[in-house]
Design a protein around this motif. Structure first.
Motif, PDB file in Angstrom:
ATOM      1  N   PRO A 193       0.948  -1.223  -0.185  1.00  0.00           N
ATOM      2  CA  PRO A 193      -0.037  -0.110   0.036  1.00  0.00           C
ATOM      3  C   PRO A 193       0.717   1.316   0.180  1.00  0.00           C
ATOM      4  CG  PRO A 193      -0.755  -1.553   1.690  1.00  0.00           C
ATOM      5  CD  PRO A 193       0.439  -2.193   0.983  1.00  0.00           C
ATOM      6  N   GLY A 194       0.559   2.123  -0.737  1.00  0.00           N
ATOM      7  CA  GLY A 194       1.026   3.530  -0.672  1.00  0.00           C
ATOM      8  C   GLY A 194       2.323   3.690  -1.429  1.00  0.00           C
ATOM      9  N   THR A 195       2.543   2.727  -2.164  1.00  0.00           N
ATOM     10  CA  THR A 195       3.937   2.911  -3.287  1.00  0.00           C
ATOM     11  C   THR A 195       3.630   3.550  -4.200  1.00  0.00           C
ATOM     12  OG1 THR A 195       4.372   0.673  -2.612  1.00  0.00           O
ATOM     13  CG2 THR A 195       5.188   1.270  -4.544  1.00  0.00           C
ATOM     14  N   ILE A 196       4.453   4.308  -4.756  1.00  0.00           N
ATOM     15  CA  ILE A 196       4.257   5.492  -5.924  1.00  0.00           C
ATOM     16  C   ILE A 196       5.527   4.996  -6.942  1.00  0.00           C
ATOM     17  CG2 ILE A 196       3.814   7.638  -6.863  1.00  0.00           C
ATOM     18  CD1 ILE A 196       2.357   7.107  -4.661  1.00  0.00           C
ATOM     19  N   PHE A 206      11.337   5.984 -10.603  1.00  0.00           N
ATOM     20  CA  PHE A 206      10.893   6.744  -9.381  1.00  0.00           C
ATOM     21  C   PHE A 206      10.194   5.768  -8.257  1.00  0.00           C
ATOM     22  CE2 PHE A 206       7.893   9.341  -7.387  1.00  0.00           C
ATOM     23  CZ  PHE A 206       8.184  10.713  -7.230  1.00  0.00           C
ATOM     24  N   LEU A 207      10.606   6.128  -7.179  1.00  0.00           N
ATOM     25  CA  LEU A 207       9.898   4.946  -6.256  1.00  0.00           C
ATOM     26  C   LEU A 207       9.893   5.829  -4.820  1.00  0.00           C
ATOM     27  CD1 LEU A 207       8.810   2.185  -5.639  1.00  0.00           C
ATOM     28  CD2 LEU A 207      11.328   1.357  -4.836  1.00  0.00           C
ATOM     29  N   TYR A 208       8.697   5.598  -4.399  1.00  0.00           N
ATOM     30  CA  TYR A 208       8.358   6.448  -3.279  1.00  0.00           C
ATOM     31  C   TYR A 208       7.271   5.696  -2.445  1.00  0.00           C
ATOM     32  CZ  TYR A 208       6.255   9.609   0.246  1.00  0.00           C
ATOM     33  OH  TYR A 208       5.684  10.256   1.226  1.00  0.00           O
ATOM     34  N   ALA A 370       6.081  28.277  -7.917  1.00  0.00           N
ATOM     35  CA  ALA A 370       6.026  27.593  -9.362  1.00  0.00           C
ATOM     36  C   ALA A 370       6.982  26.936  -9.676  1.00  0.00           C
ATOM     37  CB  ALA A 370       6.125  29.025 -10.228  1.00  0.00           C
ATOM     38  N   GLY A 371       6.476  26.148 -10.699  1.00  0.00           N
ATOM     39  CA  GLY A 371       7.573  25.352 -11.393  1.00  0.00           C
ATOM     40  C   GLY A 371       8.270  24.100 -10.440  1.00  0.00           C
ATOM     41  N   HIS A 372       7.422  23.601  -9.474  1.00  0.00           N
ATOM     42  CA  HIS A 372       7.930  22.466  -8.567  1.00  0.00           C
ATOM     43  C   HIS A 372       7.330  21.380  -8.930  1.00  0.00           C
ATOM     44  CE1 HIS A 372      10.361  25.470  -6.361  1.00  0.00           C
ATOM     45  NE2 HIS A 372      10.683  24.582  -5.486  1.00  0.00           N
ATOM     46  N   ILE A 373       8.004  20.251  -8.362  1.00  0.00           N
ATOM     47  CA  ILE A 373       7.401  18.875  -8.463  1.00  0.00           C
ATOM     48  C   ILE A 373       7.302  18.546  -7.021  1.00  0.00           C
ATOM     49  CG2 ILE A 373       9.834  17.932  -9.102  1.00  0.00           C
ATOM     50  CD1 ILE A 373       7.914  15.776 -10.709  1.00  0.00           C
ATOM     51  N   VAL A 374       6.020  17.969  -6.758  1.00  0.00           N
ATOM     52  CA  VAL A 374       5.777  17.571  -5.421  1.00  0.00           C
ATOM     53  C   VAL A 374       5.374  16.212  -5.309  1.00  0.00           C
ATOM     54  CG1 VAL A 374       5.522  19.891  -4.341  1.00  0.00           C
ATOM     55  CG2 VAL A 374       3.630  18.497  -5.449  1.00  0.00           C
ATOM     56  N   TRP A 375       5.649  15.340  -4.382  1.00  0.00           N
ATOM     57  CA  TRP A 375       4.973  14.025  -4.357  1.00  0.00           C
ATOM     58  C   TRP A 375       4.839  13.565  -2.707  1.00  0.00           C
ATOM     59  CZ3 TRP A 375       9.860  15.595  -5.723  1.00  0.00           C
ATOM     60  CH2 TRP A 375      11.088  15.245  -5.005  1.00  0.00           C
ATOM     61  N   GLY A 376       4.080  12.430  -2.638  1.00  0.00           N
ATOM     62  CA  GLY A 376       4.350  11.688  -1.366  1.00  0.00           C
ATOM     63  C   GLY A 376       3.104  12.521  -0.130  1.00  0.00           C
ATOM     64  N   MET A 377       3.690  12.274   0.934  1.00  0.00           N
ATOM     65  CA  MET A 377       2.902  12.705   2.095  1.00  0.00           C
ATOM     66  C   MET A 377       3.339  14.029   2.687  1.00  0.00           C
ATOM     67  SD  MET A 377       0.245  11.785   4.212  1.00  0.00           S
ATOM     68  CE  MET A 377       0.211  10.272   3.999  1.00  0.00           C
TER      69      MET A 377
END
Lengths: 473, 473
Positions: A193-196, A206-208, A370-377
């Motif tokens: 669960p919760g794997t990106i 890309f692994l999170y 601006a222009g950012h990449i975001v991921w996860g919690m």
């Protein structure tokens, strides 16, 4: 046992046979998720549109509350409030590019669902599998609440709640709750669960993984129980608004919709909502007191509440945006949950990319430049710093990169380009770039869709199942 | 010309070819009766019931607002707000008695409609033609507002508004407005408006014609115009109440319905209405401030307003009862119009028979004693005396009888028996005699029907036509 239960039992057995190597028993997870009473309670519906070939076949299926568009063939399957959207399937004569192959498409592609149970699942896009260009199959598969099967043929798989499988062929896999997988082809894997996980073999990986304890506040799924958590509560709280929409033959949304935009008949809008030119609002989307600027979109199961979308913003299937201000060209990936609060709004600067399955849920004002990449919690400023990067910086990764719970290897440039190309494709497909004559997309074409409804057997042994229905031009 | 108009043109041509001997041109009568815009405005619907085989085939048809139940196959036809009720079709293995023949039915009977246009028409019962026991066909036929095609295969015919053809096979005939024909088989006949003709060759012949001037107040039909007159105005005034019923997915009539009775989902009821045990109220029936006693029924296009039906009263397709008190076991035939007024009500004594297509419309109180048979145009006491007879007296006619505009020859006993047997059959079929376990009929079985809707192409060349739809178990 009545016919519907027999069918469900048989589907579960087939999935279990496929998953025997993983020693995974689907039954305790899903047996109670399709209450037979519900299956006879809701009608199903399908779209008729001059822009998509009409070919629907339903044989020995339960279809409660589900929607179909384009070429679909279903056999021995149970669908509960699922969307099978075949409006991006390949057409006869198309050329399908896959690496160095140019594959000519010999007939209109079809979504073929067999021996499967899909619960509140979205099926969209087209088969990205070069081995099966004319058939987007889903076989011996069970998927659960708010899963997305996007351009991903599937055989012998189980998808937990809010799982997304994207542009990936999968055989005999278990995809855990709230996991996002885009990996080309996967076999015999059990994804936690919760794997990106975004992988392009030879290019990038890309692994999170979401921190488990925190994720469980949002989604928690155990055998014998309905999925639980904040994400489920959030949807349940807004269920009634949809009931009204489904109970009327003709719906007047009471919102002004420009000629170049489309607001689906099965969407919910609440005051005061503004729909600008080239906007697309899909069925089961929920828009409340929000501004959708030119070319913005809200896909299936999206919720946009008290928010401002400047324009050309993509809100992918299942994403939620609450108390937020989004600059132009912000991309929010599948099933993301972005929540500001009335006195501490969330701001996302233009051209930022919110990765699929991102959770941003802060009790203080939070601003993503601006222009950012975001991921996860991301629950506060510290999380944001750990789980974001300027896109330019990300592009410069050449080999390996690690930050917080993210592990990345390969070319940052290739990864960013892949996303940016995808975003461009989505804007085009959705009609965000329509100029009055060229670049028509879903926003313009969907205006031509009308909806037909079908209902199941109301009583007897076949209660909850639908008759055989074949619909052709 | 778009596809729908082409199809209509083609249907009309086929009927005209059949009617060339009668030198009858259908086109000026009906060309404007199916406005293409209306054909894309309304959905069609069909019933699913465990009691009737499910087999529906629609190919190249317009079906706006029409209803289908049981085995129906339609090709190249236009139906506008028509009811195709296949719930009395023969079933495989049945024995069909015709005079001295016992005909075994080799497969489930089907209603087959081809190259025909039916406007607000009711099709019901089964083929009484021994030459075609498994196929109730309607071919190259155009019928207009509130016509009834009841157990009557038809080829190459035209039916005017409120015409009824009952248990009669017809080829190449024109049936005038408000005419009722029950004659076994007819060929190449042109029946004048307002004709009431009941014939059983060798047994009896009942012939009446409504006075033309008076009839024109009620129904008047000329080329190039919609049908006009009091009967049409009466229906139009109550059209809106039905709109609401069709615009909702789930309808709550707000009337108590006993377990043994059924109130169709597409019926209209207004306060204060009482539905007793074993009552049947069919789709498109309208009940306002009325009492329906045990076993009473109201069929398609019936209107019962401010009236009291004591029990076991039959209100056949299209009959209207206003400000009236009906004793037990009163039979009111097809399309009859019975109107009392608030201070001068109409009373009909028990076991009376109101012949099909009777008009009783008095401005003074009028009372028909028990056990009478009445027919024709009755606007006052004098008319009543001219157009009625005690049933016992009628039964004694042995050879020939004439009264007012009625001409009768043959056996009065045979005529009365035929009607009484028919009435008994209708009560049985409708479930009026249900005792809690035996004698189930439509009133009980209809509770098991659920409705599916289908819609046409919304745009383009095929606008208003439906896709090919095949529905099987």
């Amino acid at each position: 046992m009545k016919e519907l239960e027999k069918l469900y039992d048989r589907i579960i057995q087939r999935v279990n046979i496929n998953l025997r190597e993983l020693e995974f028993d689907v039954k305790p997870f899903v047996w109670t998720l399709i209450p037979p009473e519900q299956m006879s309670k809701f009608y199903a519906f399908y779209g008729i549109s001059p822009d998509h070939p009409l070919s629907l076949q339903f044989r020995h299926c339960g279809l409660a509350g589900s929607y179909f568009l384009g070429r679909c063939s279903l056999t021995n399957s149970l669908l509960y409030k699922s969307d099978i959207r075949g409006d991006e399937l390949k057409k006869k004569g198309d050329i399908f590019h896959f690496k160095n192959f140019k594959i000519s498409v010999s007939k209109d592609e079809e979504i073929e669902i067999e021996d499967s149970a899909l619960i509140k699942t979205l099926v969209h896009n087209y088969s990205h599998d070069p081995e099966t260009p004319e058939k987007f199959f889903i076989k011996d598969t069970v998927s659960t609440h708010y899963a997305n099967i996007h351009g991903s043929p599937s055989e012998g798989c189980f998808l937990g709640p809010f799982a997304t499988i994207d542009l990936t062929t999968m055989h005999d896999c278990v995809i855990g709750s709230f996991s996002y997988v885009q990996a080309g082809e996967i076999n015999h894997l059990k994804i936690k669960p919760g794997t990106i996980w975004v992988r392009n073999p030879g290019q990038f990986n890309f692994l999170y993984r979401h921190p488990v304890e925190k994720l469980h506040q949002y989604i928690y799924f155990t055998p014998g129980n309905q999925p639980q958590g904040l994400l489920i509560d959030f949807m349940e709280d807004r269920k009634e608004a949809f009931q009204r929409i489904f109970d009327l033959v003709h719906v007047d949304h009471g919102v002004e919709v420009p000629k170049s935009a489309s607001l689906d008949r099965y969407a919910v809008t609440k005051p005061t909502t503004t729909i600008s030119e080239n906007v697309l609002v899909a069925q089961r989307a929920f828009i409340q007191n929000s501004f959708l600027g030119r070319g913005a979109n809200a896909q299936e199961n999206c919720f946009i509440i008290n928010s401002h979308l400047e324009g050309y913003d993509i809100t992918a299937h299942g994403a939620k945006i609450i108390e937020a201000d989004m600059g132009r060209n912000v991309f929010v990936g599948f099933n993301s949950f972005l929540r500001g609060r009335p006195n501490c709004r969330l701001t996302i600067g233009k051209e930022s990319i919110v990765m699929p399955h991102t959770i941003i849920d802060s009790r203080k004002p939070l601003s993503i430049p601006a222009g950012h990449i975001v991921w996860g919690m991301i629950q506060d400023q510290n999380d944001l710093e750990a789980n974001s990067l300027p896109i330019n910086t990300f592009s410069k990764i050449e080999n390996r990169f690690s930050k917080g719970d993210l592990y990345f290897e390969g070319s940052g440039q290739a990864f960013v380009s892949a996303f940016q190309n995808r975003i461009q494709h989505i804007l085009e497909a959705n009609g965000a770039l329509f100029d009055g004559s060229k670049n028509m997309g879903h926003a313009q074409k969907n205006q031509n869709i009308s909806f037909n409804t079908i209902q199941p057997y109301p009583k007897g042994d076949l209660k909850g199942l639908y008759p055989t229905i074949v619909i052709q031009p």
